[in-house]
Design a protein around this motif. Structure first.
Motif, PDB file in Angstrom:
ATOM      1  N   GLY A  70       0.822  -1.213   0.000  1.00 32.72           N
ATOM      2  CA  GLY A  70       0.000   0.000   0.000  1.00 32.72           C
ATOM      3  C   GLY A  70       0.850   1.254   0.000  1.00 32.72           C
ATOM      4  O   GLY A  70       0.585   2.203  -0.738  1.00 32.72           O
ATOM      5  N   PHE A  71       1.909   1.230   0.800  1.00 34.20           N
ATOM      6  CA  PHE A  71       2.805   2.382   0.897  1.00 34.20           C
ATOM      7  C   PHE A  71       3.461   2.679  -0.451  1.00 34.20           C
ATOM      8  O   PHE A  71       3.505   3.823  -0.897  1.00 34.20           O
ATOM      9  N   ALA A 186       3.701   8.882   6.142  1.00 29.71           N
ATOM     10  CA  ALA A 186       2.979   7.856   5.397  1.00 29.71           C
ATOM     11  C   ALA A 186       3.407   6.463   5.837  1.00 29.71           C
ATOM     12  O   ALA A 186       2.583   5.539   5.899  1.00 29.71           O
ATOM     13  N   ALA A 187       4.690   6.294   6.178  1.00 21.77           N
ATOM     14  CA  ALA A 187       5.176   4.979   6.604  1.00 21.77           C
ATOM     15  C   ALA A 187       4.430   4.529   7.865  1.00 21.77           C
ATOM     16  O   ALA A 187       4.033   3.367   7.982  1.00 21.77           O
ATOM     17  N   VAL A 188       4.229   5.478   8.781  1.00 22.34           N
ATOM     18  CA  VAL A 188       3.525   5.131  10.021  1.00 22.34           C
ATOM     19  C   VAL A 188       2.038   4.919   9.746  1.00 22.34           C
ATOM     20  O   VAL A 188       1.429   3.955  10.222  1.00 22.34           O
ATOM     21  N   LEU A 236       9.385   0.924  10.301  1.00 18.69           N
ATOM     22  CA  LEU A 236       9.206   1.583   9.012  1.00 18.69           C
ATOM     23  C   LEU A 236       9.630   3.050   9.085  1.00 18.69           C
ATOM     24  O   LEU A 236      10.292   3.566   8.190  1.00 18.69           O
ATOM     25  N   PHE A 237       9.247   3.697  10.194  1.00 19.77           N
ATOM     26  CA  PHE A 237       9.654   5.088  10.391  1.00 19.77           C
ATOM     27  C   PHE A 237      11.175   5.191  10.431  1.00 19.77           C
ATOM     28  O   PHE A 237      11.781   6.061   9.808  1.00 19.77           O
ATOM     29  N   GLY A 238      11.776   4.254  11.170  1.00 19.28           N
ATOM     30  CA  GLY A 238      13.240   4.246  11.270  1.00 19.28           C
ATOM     31  C   GLY A 238      13.891   4.071   9.916  1.00 19.28           C
ATOM     32  O   GLY A 238      14.866   4.755   9.587  1.00 19.28           O
ATOM     33  N   ALA A 239      13.316   3.175   9.098  1.00 18.79           N
ATOM     34  CA  ALA A 239      13.877   2.941   7.763  1.00 18.79           C
ATOM     35  C   ALA A 239      13.792   4.221   6.935  1.00 18.79           C
ATOM     36  O   ALA A 239      14.755   4.604   6.251  1.00 18.79           O
TER      37      ALA A 239
END
Lengths: 257, 249
Positions: A70-71, A186-188, A236-239
């Motif tokens: 989705g992202f 958006a990742a979060v 995901l946020f970290g990435a």
């Protein structure tokens, strides 16, 4: 080693507060001040996580798949739309209000429609995720593109640069900071989207798991799913933050930013 | 003639009123000549330069760069702020114009030799924020040179520098310029700068009229203010301020 030290220095207050809270939590439940079927103790959640690790890993993977898919779709579509709006004013006039209005519709109300359209396949969950992640990406990219410094554009024009050269060499790089803020959000949000999608109809995934556990009054199960979802969001946020840091390597040891 | 302004008018619309800014500007700069334009703020100095870059169109009249009507990319432009791209190294910034002209590879050697010549070779991989204000302006000037154009248009390039650095830059530019054989049009409000650097000075009045003054001082010119220079500065100042008295009355 050095970066670990800095990380500790930045976050030790938070870690200390979290530790105190966890101890307090554990104590409240252990001493029966709060019944454990309402609020399971942290130790109970850990045990539940460990005991169901294989099942949870499967659900985790399902949610991660929906989230990433989705992202990515939202990122590609969002960036394309933002660039189209930036280049063609009539596209902006036509689409931007619609994008804004789409945000006023509660996504959760739309989800049954997606179930109607895509059934219980992965795509109904992906659709919710796309819808949630799309908005921050479009807005941040479009704002970033518009925030370029006109003096730089003049400088490049004075060099005889064509429209796409100006875009490529100035407007795009200048939009990146804003774009990356959108990507991090958006990742979060993607994890949230996938979870909502799973609540409304799924046969796997952490959202589905947490609902099932809630149905059988298994508080430990619900909390372990929440823990994993938040962990997923953080990863995901970290990435995204790491990618951002890589991208802005030139800013290192710059003091004024 | 490298640069010709022929009966150039420019006006802009502000609150539905047409305000004239430049009125019948006529001047020409010969090849290899250093011409300065001075005037108070609001007289349209920067606009004049924008017109010479082809970034804006005159309302009336004709501008020729190297005997051809001006177009964006006809002349090298150095803005007031250095406008170095912060994410590019010094070398990459220098090669911006060649990149746009698709001649990056041919110009790389030239960029290197310039950096060596001006003693900034050690900074080739530095980012702009790691340089001092004076260094940044030097790089910005080299970037303008590397456009490869015969006519260079400088818009108050030293306006943001402190007095000492500014003086250094004047020396630096004049020492480079004598071997360059480029036509330079410099817009400034610093009278000393204009007198020290130029062959000819054009005074732009708020009415949109112009006045010319030749600077017949031998080069290299003294860094210390000489009597002749002070005399010229006084003349310029009186021309500019006289105009001011007239407009007040």
């Amino acid at each position: 080693m050095n970066s670990m030290k800095r990380l500790f220095k930045d976050y030790y207050l938070f870690l200390a507060a979290a530790a105190v809270l966890l101890v307090l939590w554990e104590w409240l439940v252990r001493t029966d001040r709060i019944p454990s079927f309402i609020l399971p103790p942290p130790s109970g959640i850990l045990v539940s996580l460990y005991e169901n690790r294989e099942v949870l890993l499967g659900h985790c993977w399902a949610t991660l798949k929906e989230t990433i898919l989705g992202f990515l779709i939202a990122a590609v579509a969002g960036v394309s739309l933002a660039v189209a709006m930036f280049f063609v004013k009539s596209v902006e006039k036509m689409v931007y209000p619609a994008v804004l209005i789409s945000q006023t519709i509660p996504i959760i109300a739309l989800s049954p429609i997606f179930v109607l359209w895509f059934g219980y396949s992965i795509w109904s969950k992906v659709a919710v995720t796309v819808l949630i992640a799309f908005f921050p990406i479009v807005v941040s990219t479009y704002d970033g593109l518009n925030r370029h410094d006109k003096d730089y554009v003049d400088l490049l024009r004075s060099m005889g640069a064509k429209r796409w050269q100006i875009f490529n060499k100035v407007q795009l790089p200048m939009a990146l900071p804003s774009f990356m803020s959108g990507i991090k959000l958006a990742a979060v949000f993607s994890v949230v989207g996938a979870t909502i999608g799973e609540w409304l109809g799924a046969s796997e995934g952490l959202g589905y798991y947490s609902r099932r556990m809630s149905g059988s009054l298994n508080a430990e199960g619900v909390f372990s799913a929440i823990f994993l979802l938040s962990l997923l969001g953080m990863c995901l946020f970290g990435a995204a933050a790491l990618a951002e840091k890589r991208m802005f390597k030139w800013k290192e040891n710059r003091k004024d930013v | 003639m490298s640069l010709i302004f022929k009966n150039v008018f420019y006006s802009f619309t502000q609150q539905r009123q047409i305000s004239p800014l430049l009125n019948d500007i006529n001047f020409a700069a010969a090849a290899g000549e250093f011409v300065s334009i001075i005037g108070k703020s609001g007289t349209g100095k920067s606009t004049l330069l924008k017109l010479a870059c082809g970034l804006d169109q005159p309302s009336k009249g004709e501008i020729l760069v190297q005997d051809k009507p001006v177009f964006p990319g006809a002349a090298g432009y150095m803005p007031q702020k250095d406008l170095l791209l912060p994410w590019r190294t010094v070398m990459e910034n220098l090669l911006l114009a060649p990149e746009i002209q698709q001649q990056k590879r041919q110009k790389a050697e030239e960029a290197k030799s310039w950096l060596k010549k001006v003693g900034l070779w050690d900074y080739r991989n530095a980012f702009p924020h790691e340089l001092s204000g004076g260094m940044r302006q030097r790089i910005a000037f080299l970037r303008t040179l590397l456009t490869g154009k015969e006519v260079l248009l400088l818009d108050e390039p030293f306006g943001a520098l402190d007095a000492m650095t500014k003086k250094e830059m004047h020396q630096w530019i004049s020492s480079l310029w004598k071997d360059l054989n480029k036509t330079i049009l410099l817009v400034t409000h610093d009278l000393h700068e204009a007198v020290f650097l130029s062959d000819r000075i054009i005074v732009l009045h708020p009415t949109g009229e112009t006045e010319e003054l030749e600077v017949k001082l031998p080069r290299p010119r003294s860094a210390v203010l000489t009597n002749e220079m002070a005399g010229l500065i006084n003349i310029l100042e009186s021309r500019i301020t006289n105009e001011q008295h007239e407009t007040i009355i």
